[in-house]
Design an enzyme around this catalytic site. Structure first.
Site, PDB file in Angstrom:
ATOM      1  N   ARG A  93       2.243  -9.738  -1.051  1.00 56.86           N
ATOM      2  CA  ARG A  93       2.473  -8.651  -1.893  1.00 56.86           C
ATOM      3  C   ARG A  93       3.274  -7.391  -1.229  1.00 56.86           C
ATOM      4  NH1 ARG A  93      -3.539  -5.849  -2.420  1.00 56.86           N
ATOM      5  NH2 ARG A  93      -2.801  -3.921  -2.742  1.00 56.86           N
ATOM      6  N   ASN A 120      -3.966  -6.701  -7.938  1.00 60.78           N
ATOM      7  CA  ASN A 120      -2.945  -6.826  -6.921  1.00 60.78           C
ATOM      8  C   ASN A 120      -3.005  -8.091  -5.849  1.00 60.78           C
ATOM      9  OD1 ASN A 120      -2.271  -4.453  -7.871  1.00 60.78           O
ATOM     10  ND2 ASN A 120      -3.239  -2.999  -6.298  1.00 60.78           N
ATOM     11  N   ASP A 121      -4.353  -8.203  -5.375  1.00 58.21           N
ATOM     12  CA  ASP A 121      -4.566  -9.430  -4.690  1.00 58.21           C
ATOM     13  C   ASP A 121      -4.761 -10.486  -5.301  1.00 58.21           C
ATOM     14  OD1 ASP A 121      -4.689  -8.476  -1.805  1.00 58.21           O
ATOM     15  OD2 ASP A 121      -6.205  -7.209  -2.036  1.00 58.21           O
ATOM     16  N   ARG A 155     -15.509   1.664  -3.084  1.00 53.16           N
ATOM     17  CA  ARG A 155     -15.326   0.386  -2.445  1.00 53.16           C
ATOM     18  C   ARG A 155     -15.610   0.323  -1.054  1.00 53.16           C
ATOM     19  NH1 ARG A 155      -9.896  -2.687  -3.160  1.00 53.16           N
ATOM     20  NH2 ARG A 155      -9.119  -1.076  -1.768  1.00 53.16           N
ATOM     21  N   GLU A 167     -10.878 -10.843  -6.943  1.00 46.13           N
ATOM     22  CA  GLU A 167      -9.243 -10.650  -6.285  1.00 46.13           C
ATOM     23  C   GLU A 167      -8.944 -11.895  -5.645  1.00 46.13           C
ATOM     24  OE1 GLU A 167      -8.705  -7.232  -3.912  1.00 46.13           O
ATOM     25  OE2 GLU A 167     -10.688  -7.360  -2.928  1.00 46.13           O
ATOM     26  N   ARG A 189     -10.723   3.821  -2.458  1.00 42.47           N
ATOM     27  CA  ARG A 189     -10.488   2.878  -1.422  1.00 42.47           C
ATOM     28  C   ARG A 189     -10.732   3.761  -0.025  1.00 42.47           C
ATOM     29  NH1 ARG A 189      -5.458   2.226  -5.052  1.00 42.47           N
ATOM     30  NH2 ARG A 189      -5.371  -0.186  -5.179  1.00 42.47           N
ATOM     31  N   CYS A 234      -9.220  -2.891 -11.676  1.00 43.01           N
ATOM     32  CA  CYS A 234      -8.581  -1.648 -10.765  1.00 43.01           C
ATOM     33  C   CYS A 234      -7.304  -1.676 -10.151  1.00 43.01           C
ATOM     34  CB  CYS A 234      -9.644  -1.170 -10.139  1.00 43.01           C
ATOM     35  SG  CYS A 234     -10.241  -2.392  -8.904  1.00 43.01           S
ATOM     36  N   HIS A 238       0.847  -1.272   0.083  1.00 43.42           N
ATOM     37  CA  HIS A 238       0.101   0.032   0.056  1.00 43.42           C
ATOM     38  C   HIS A 238       0.771   1.379   0.120  1.00 43.42           C
ATOM     39  CE1 HIS A 238      -3.182  -2.999   0.423  1.00 43.42           C
ATOM     40  NE2 HIS A 238      -3.796  -2.070  -0.261  1.00 43.42           N
TER      41      HIS A 238
END
Ligand code: PEP
Ligand code: MG
Length: 587
Positions: free
Chosen positions: A477, A466-467, A345, A443, A305, A514, A198
């Site tokens: 990650r 990403n996930d 989200r 994800e 987010r 995304c 992040h």
């Protein structure tokens, strides 16, 4: 000092040149902020008073020394008093406040770092050890300063003089990153972290050059060292020569010029050479980011987010944000986007985005009570957020996006909660959009492998690469030790992406990406060749992705993309990808 180069993981774009600002652990860990011009003299006085207080303390301790005290003790106090009256300790930090506008604690620690580095180079061992005395004196002053912490002036915004500071740290939590948004740092360098940690995401969204996963950079780099960050190459050059600085400055100017040129595409729709439109959306972390989204020419917000409203709260804000506070934040983003869709989200906390510091009390947080799992366990928090989002939907176009879904019952329960939130608003006669669209993040591999379950019940899908990569390849990650295994073109990932876009197409529902892949220009042609027509990314990356699409013939890519999806040989995938990227197939 000799120049040296560190190689890390590139997570952002561009070049920056500046001085290192080390975020220090423990004892000398002080608040860092810039004071406004008009508060500078007051801040100087605050430090001066603290120094005077410590001087008086030392004197009174000395005068009250019992007669049988060891003589070294008196000598020790003398040394400390002497150090404190040396202009290098008592005056230089005051100058730092005046010239750089650092707060008192930060100015003092900065100067102590400079002196410590000088002491490290002294041959004489006795003198070298006086470094510890300086630090002890500084700690005394810091104690006095922090004792009056309540009267500290507030942090202020960007300041030209400080616009070339580069934060160097072991790691920076997402919450701390958010604080840096208010200060004029131009780069981030961390020992830990991976491509889609992040920290990386926030630096990308701020459009700030950053390199993570550098191992022990925070030990090798010293306070105030000159640094060059070449984000694209993942390289940090420490103590570069003036000639090298000049070369990078020129390169930086070229990049800035190119970026400016791209800015002219703001109003141009992203239509490929063969006439296919791709919708480009922006990812945001806070409502004020919506301005940058609009400025970059985004057709909407593809991912808000919302968890960033919940994290790193201190003082009076310590509690979770109320419905009203959230409503105002969502409404602000929605109104800024002037009718363009804003995909909010729902709370995605847990794992590397803990609600509180020190929340890591489970072995595998990434597999733990994250995101929708947390929300379904805490229905009151979830309902409060859903009501706030729904209320904001009365002011524009809002989509609700649920993270980390893997099970059918999670979809059902989320939809039931949304209905419950709607019903409560209806009863209270509070306006909201009855037709608000609800979608799910794809994800978790299980979701990508059971798409019929999703497309039946939801209005849209959004792939969180990403996930998806983290869970498919079983690599954390945020862990730089396994960052080399983070491979977004692994055949398994490409298969899952292709399955997702096909399922959505078949069900005639929109699907976006995304996650980080959407903003990676090396993958743009591959993704649109696969059929993706919506990409959401940090605003700073949007213009160059648009330019790539304007220069692409999508139909001509399809045969090569099909070949990529048929092979499981990584080398062949790479070769075909290069072809796709260069669109050699056209010629
Ligand atoms: C993702 O997982 O790709 C995503 C977009 O969400 P986040 O990075 O916030 O987990
Ligand atoms: Mg995610």
């Amino acid at each position: 000092m000799a120049s040296f180069t560190l190689q890390g993981i590139p997570v952002s774009r561009g070049i920056t040149i500046g001085r290192a600002h080390l975020l220090r652990p423990a004892a000398m860990d002080v608040k860092h902020y810039l004071v406004a011009q008009e508060q500078v003299e007051a801040e100087v006085e605050r430090l001066q008073r603290a120094i005077d207080t410590v001087q008086l303390d030392l004197q009174s301790i000395w005068s009250e020394l019992p007669t049988d005290a060891p003589t070294e003790l008196g000598a020790f106090l003398d040394v400390h008093a002497l150090i404190l009256s040396d202009p290098m300790v008592s005056e230089a930090p005051l100058d730092i406040i005046r010239t750089r506008h650092y707060n008192a604690e930060w100015a003092l620690v900065t100067q102590v770092d400079v002196l410590s580095a000088q002491f490290d180079e002294i041959e004489d061992e006795y003198l070298r050890e006086r470094k510890a005395d300086i630090q002890q004196v500084a700690e005394r002053v810091l104690k006095v300063l922090t004792g009056s912490a309540d009267q500290l002036p507030r942090a202020v915004g960007v300041d030209e003089q400080n616009a070339n500071m580069i934060v160097v740290a072991k790691d920076i939590s997402p919450a701390d990153m958010m604080q840096f948004r208010d200060v004029a740092f131009t780069g981030f360098v961390t020992d830990e972290g991976g491509t889609n940690s992040h920290t990386a995401i926030v630096s990308r969204s701020l459009g700030i050059p950053a390199v993570v996963g550098l191992g022990n950079a925070s030990h090798l780099i010293r306070q105030d060292d000159w640094l060059i960050i070449d984000s694209d190459a993942g390289v940090v050059i420490v103590a570069p020569s003036p000639l090298l600085i000049e070369q990078y400055r020129q390169q930086q100017a070229v990049l800035l010029k190119a970026r400016k040129k791209l800015g002219k595409l703001k109003k141009t729709p992203a239509i490929s050479l063969d006439g296919i439109e791709v919708t480009l959306l922006a990812n945001i972390e806070l409502p004020e980011d919506a301005h940058a989204a609009l400025e970059a020419g985004a057709s909407g917000v593809g991912l808000f987010r919302s968890e960033f409203l919940f994290m790193g709260r201190t003082g009076v804000e310590q509690h979770l944000p109320s419905e009203e506070e959230q409503f105002l934040a969502y409404k602000q983003a929605v109104q800024t986007m002037k009718g363009r869709p804003v995909t909010i989200r729902t709370l995605d906390v847990g794992a590397d985005k803990p609600l509180e510091h020190g929340e890591h009390n489970i072995l595998n947080p990434a597999l733990g009570l994250r995101a929708i799992r947390y929300c379904l366990k805490e229905p009151q928090i979830f309902l409060t957020q859903l009501r706030a989002i729904l209320r904001a939907s009365a002011f524009g176009t809002v989509h609700i996006l649920i993270p980390m879904i893997a099970h059918a019952f999670e979809i059902d329960q989320s939809l039931a909660m949304i209905e419950q939130a709607k019903e409560s608003l209806r009863i209270e006669r509070i306006a909201f959009d009855e037709n608000v669209q609800v979608g799910a993040m794809i994800e978790i591999p299980a979701a990508a492998l059971s798409l019929p379950m999703f497309v039946k019940k939801l209005d849209f899908l959004s792939v969180g690469t990403n996930d998806l990569i983290q869970y498919t390849l079983a690599i954390d990650r945020a862990d730089h030790e396994v960052a080399h295994l983070y491979n977004d073109t692994h055949p398994a990932i490409l298969q899952l992406l292709s399955m997702t876009v096909s399922a959505a197409e078949k069900a005639a529902i929109p699907v976006a990406i995304c996650g980080g892949m959407a903003g990676d220009i090396k993958l743009t042609r591959l993704l649109i060749g696969m059929g993706f027509r919506e990409l959401s990314m940090p605003a700073a990356l949007l213009p160059e992705i648009k330019q790539e699409i304007l220069n692409t013939n999508i139909a001509a890519l399809e045969p090569a993309v099909k070949k990529i999806l048929r092979t499981y040989d990584p080398q062949v995938i790479q070769e075909l990808l290069t072809e796709v990227r260069e669109q050699r197939l056209l010629h």
